[in-house]
Write a protein that holds these residues in place. Structure first.
Motif, PDB file in Angstrom:
ATOM      1  N   TYR A 156       0.464  13.150  10.218  1.00  0.00           N
ATOM      2  CA  TYR A 156       1.937  13.133  10.266  1.00  0.00           C
ATOM      3  C   TYR A 156       2.559  13.681   8.983  1.00  0.00           C
ATOM      4  CZ  TYR A 156       2.075  10.399  14.578  1.00  0.00           C
ATOM      5  OH  TYR A 156       1.959   9.978  15.877  1.00  0.00           O
ATOM      6  N   TYR A 207       1.680   4.004  -5.307  1.00  0.00           N
ATOM      7  CA  TYR A 207       1.696   5.158  -6.229  1.00  0.00           C
ATOM      8  C   TYR A 207       3.067   5.812  -6.322  1.00  0.00           C
ATOM      9  CZ  TYR A 207      -3.354   4.872  -5.510  1.00  0.00           C
ATOM     10  OH  TYR A 207      -4.654   4.455  -5.443  1.00  0.00           O
ATOM     11  N   THR A 208       4.110   5.127  -5.878  1.00  0.00           N
ATOM     12  CA  THR A 208       5.421   5.771  -5.867  1.00  0.00           C
ATOM     13  C   THR A 208       6.190   5.581  -7.171  1.00  0.00           C
ATOM     14  OG1 THR A 208       6.513   3.822  -4.986  1.00  0.00           O
ATOM     15  CG2 THR A 208       5.636   5.402  -3.369  1.00  0.00           C
ATOM     16  N   LEU A 220       5.699  16.120  -7.160  1.00  0.00           N
ATOM     17  CA  LEU A 220       5.165  15.325  -8.258  1.00  0.00           C
ATOM     18  C   LEU A 220       4.347  14.198  -7.665  1.00  0.00           C
ATOM     19  CD1 LEU A 220       8.408  15.145 -10.439  1.00  0.00           C
ATOM     20  CD2 LEU A 220       6.513  16.772 -10.628  1.00  0.00           C
ATOM     21  N   VAL A 272      -2.570  16.111   0.997  1.00  0.00           N
ATOM     22  CA  VAL A 272      -1.485  16.669   1.820  1.00  0.00           C
ATOM     23  C   VAL A 272      -0.881  17.895   1.128  1.00  0.00           C
ATOM     24  CG1 VAL A 272       0.830  16.244   2.766  1.00  0.00           C
ATOM     25  CG2 VAL A 272      -0.944  14.479   2.966  1.00  0.00           C
ATOM     26  N   HIS A 294       0.004   4.561  10.634  1.00  0.00           N
ATOM     27  CA  HIS A 294       0.068   5.958  11.076  1.00  0.00           C
ATOM     28  C   HIS A 294      -0.606   6.924  10.096  1.00  0.00           C
ATOM     29  CE1 HIS A 294       2.763   4.589  14.209  1.00  0.00           C
ATOM     30  NE2 HIS A 294       3.348   3.865  13.277  1.00  0.00           N
ATOM     31  N   TRP A 295      -1.313   6.386   9.122  1.00  0.00           N
ATOM     32  CA  TRP A 295      -1.984   7.249   8.144  1.00  0.00           C
ATOM     33  C   TRP A 295      -3.170   7.972   8.780  1.00  0.00           C
ATOM     34  CZ3 TRP A 295      -2.503   3.883   3.023  1.00  0.00           C
ATOM     35  CH2 TRP A 295      -1.231   3.697   2.471  1.00  0.00           C
ATOM     36  N   ARG A 296      -3.516   9.091   8.196  1.00  0.00           N
ATOM     37  CA  ARG A 296      -4.693   9.892   8.581  1.00  0.00           C
ATOM     38  C   ARG A 296      -4.597  10.444  10.000  1.00  0.00           C
ATOM     39  NH1 ARG A 296      -9.626   9.365   5.432  1.00  0.00           N
ATOM     40  NH2 ARG A 296      -9.256   8.078   3.589  1.00  0.00           N
ATOM     41  N   LYS A 297      -3.398  10.651  10.469  1.00  0.00           N
ATOM     42  CA  LYS A 297      -3.206  11.274  11.786  1.00  0.00           C
ATOM     43  C   LYS A 297      -2.465  12.604  11.648  1.00  0.00           C
ATOM     44  CE  LYS A 297      -3.059   6.811  14.126  1.00  0.00           C
ATOM     45  NZ  LYS A 297      -2.177   5.835  14.800  1.00  0.00           N
ATOM     46  N   LYS A 318      -3.122  20.739   1.569  1.00  0.00           N
ATOM     47  CA  LYS A 318      -3.137  21.236   2.962  1.00  0.00           C
ATOM     48  C   LYS A 318      -1.902  22.073   3.290  1.00  0.00           C
ATOM     49  CE  LYS A 318      -4.061  17.379   5.300  1.00  0.00           C
ATOM     50  NZ  LYS A 318      -4.308  16.608   6.543  1.00  0.00           N
ATOM     51  N   PHE A 328       7.128  12.350   0.658  1.00  0.00           N
ATOM     52  CA  PHE A 328       6.831  11.736   1.961  1.00  0.00           C
ATOM     53  C   PHE A 328       6.248  10.352   1.780  1.00  0.00           C
ATOM     54  CE2 PHE A 328       4.069  15.375   0.858  1.00  0.00           C
ATOM     55  CZ  PHE A 328       3.033  14.675   0.262  1.00  0.00           C
ATOM     56  N   GLU A 339       0.839  -1.221   0.000  1.00  0.00           N
ATOM     57  CA  GLU A 339       0.000   0.000   0.000  1.00  0.00           C
ATOM     58  C   GLU A 339       0.866   1.260   0.000  1.00  0.00           C
ATOM     59  OE1 GLU A 339      -0.081  -2.746   2.119  1.00  0.00           O
ATOM     60  OE2 GLU A 339      -1.382  -2.003   3.713  1.00  0.00           O
ATOM     61  N   VAL A 340       2.043   1.177   0.615  1.00  0.00           N
ATOM     62  CA  VAL A 340       2.927   2.346   0.656  1.00  0.00           C
ATOM     63  C   VAL A 340       3.534   2.599  -0.729  1.00  0.00           C
ATOM     64  CG1 VAL A 340       5.058   3.296   1.655  1.00  0.00           C
ATOM     65  CG2 VAL A 340       3.449   2.034   3.099  1.00  0.00           C
ATOM     66  N   SER A 380      -2.070  11.803  -1.010  1.00  0.00           N
ATOM     67  CA  SER A 380      -0.898  12.651  -1.222  1.00  0.00           C
ATOM     68  C   SER A 380      -1.316  14.006  -1.802  1.00  0.00           C
ATOM     69  CB  SER A 380       0.068  11.931  -2.162  1.00  0.00           C
ATOM     70  OG  SER A 380       1.255  12.649  -2.283  1.00  0.00           O
ATOM     71  N   ASN A 434      -3.450   9.296  -6.494  1.00  0.00           N
ATOM     72  CA  ASN A 434      -2.965   9.231  -5.116  1.00  0.00           C
ATOM     73  C   ASN A 434      -3.650  10.326  -4.278  1.00  0.00           C
ATOM     74  OD1 ASN A 434      -1.570   8.896  -2.753  1.00  0.00           O
ATOM     75  ND2 ASN A 434       0.468   8.984  -3.671  1.00  0.00           N
ATOM     76  N   GLY A 435      -4.925  10.065  -3.953  1.00  0.00           N
ATOM     77  CA  GLY A 435      -5.759  11.079  -3.310  1.00  0.00           C
ATOM     78  C   GLY A 435      -5.194  11.595  -2.000  1.00  0.00           C
TER      79      GLY A 435
END
Ligand SMILES: CC(C)(COP(=O)(O)OP(=O)(O)OC[C@H]1O[C@@H](n2cnc3c(N)ncnc32)[C@H](O)[C@@H]1OP(=O)(O)O)[C@@H](O)C(=O)NCCC(=O)NCCS
Length: 178
Positions: free
Chosen positions: A116, A38-39, A140, A151, A111-114, A154, A105, A34-35, A148, A145-146
């Motif tokens: 960080y 989209y990289t 880029l 973020v 730790h997603w959606r906290k 934000k 990042f 999952e990490v 990212s 990748n919604g």
């Protein structure tokens, strides 16, 4: 060179360049499907490969800065992570092809959606503008990748166009020094 191996301290995170001692955590991060989704990068296959990737990485030696590991300042009972654990990476990278500096990042799913990534990326932008004196920082990201994209919005970055990213059609975001 190598002068910015220690990065900013934010409310919940310490930022510092990773070393061979972080290879196991770096391997877990970069072999989690999952990490990596989209990289555009293949997952790491072993702790050895992770150690080599860290130790041979040229960014800090060449440019003085690079992506830092993000380490928890305090225990996090919700996830079971402990103070000092590596939970992701974030920071700036000089893209030689484009002659631009980009912010990037990656965090462990637990730790997603906290907030960080937002916390770390904001600190990276401030470092880029205030310490490095950059005029512009880009990012880029693949359109699908919604998280990212969110973020980047934000932290105040704006969509300016598209960019080929190792053969992938990426969105290009930018922010200029305020
Ligand atoms: C992108 C990533 C770093 C975000 O990390 P994070 O710590 O969860 O980010 P934050 O909590 O600071 O913010 C995430 C935001 O995206 C939103 N979000 C999460 N999943 C989303 C999705 N699928 N679509 C749209 N928005 C999404 C969250 O709700 C949050 O926004 P909000 O604060 O307005 O609610 C993380 O998902 C990750 O590591 N992904 C894999 C690696 C990666 O793709 N890196 C970026 C490569 S360009």
């Amino acid at each position: 060179m190598d002068q910015y191996r220690t990065g900013p301290t934010t409310p919940r995170l310490i930022h510092r360049a990773m070393t061979g001692a972080d290879a196991e955590s770096f391997f877990v991060l970069n072999s989690t499907p999952e990490v990596m989704r989209y990289t555009g990068e293949p997952p790491l296959e072993s702790v050895e490969q992770a150690r080599d990737a860290i130790e041979q990485h040229p960014d800090f030696r060449t440019n003085g800065f690079g992506r830092w590991g993000c380490f928890l300042r305090k225990d996090d009972p919700a996830s079971g992570a402990r103070a000092g654990d590596l939970i992701g990476f974030c920071g700036l990278k000089h893209l030689d092809d484009l002659n631009e500096v980009d912010v990037g990042f990656r965090f462990l799913p637990a730790h997603w959606r906290k907030g960080y990534a937002t916390e770390a990326a904001r600190a990276s932008l401030a470092f880029g503008f205030e310490t490095l004196g950059l005029g512009r920082i880009i990012a880029l990201v693949l359109p699908e990748n919604g998280a990212s994209v969110r973020v980047l919005e934000k932290i105040g970055m704006s969509l300016v166009g598209r960019e080929d990213c190792d053969g992938l059609d990426a969105l290009r975001y930018e922010i200029t020094r305020g």
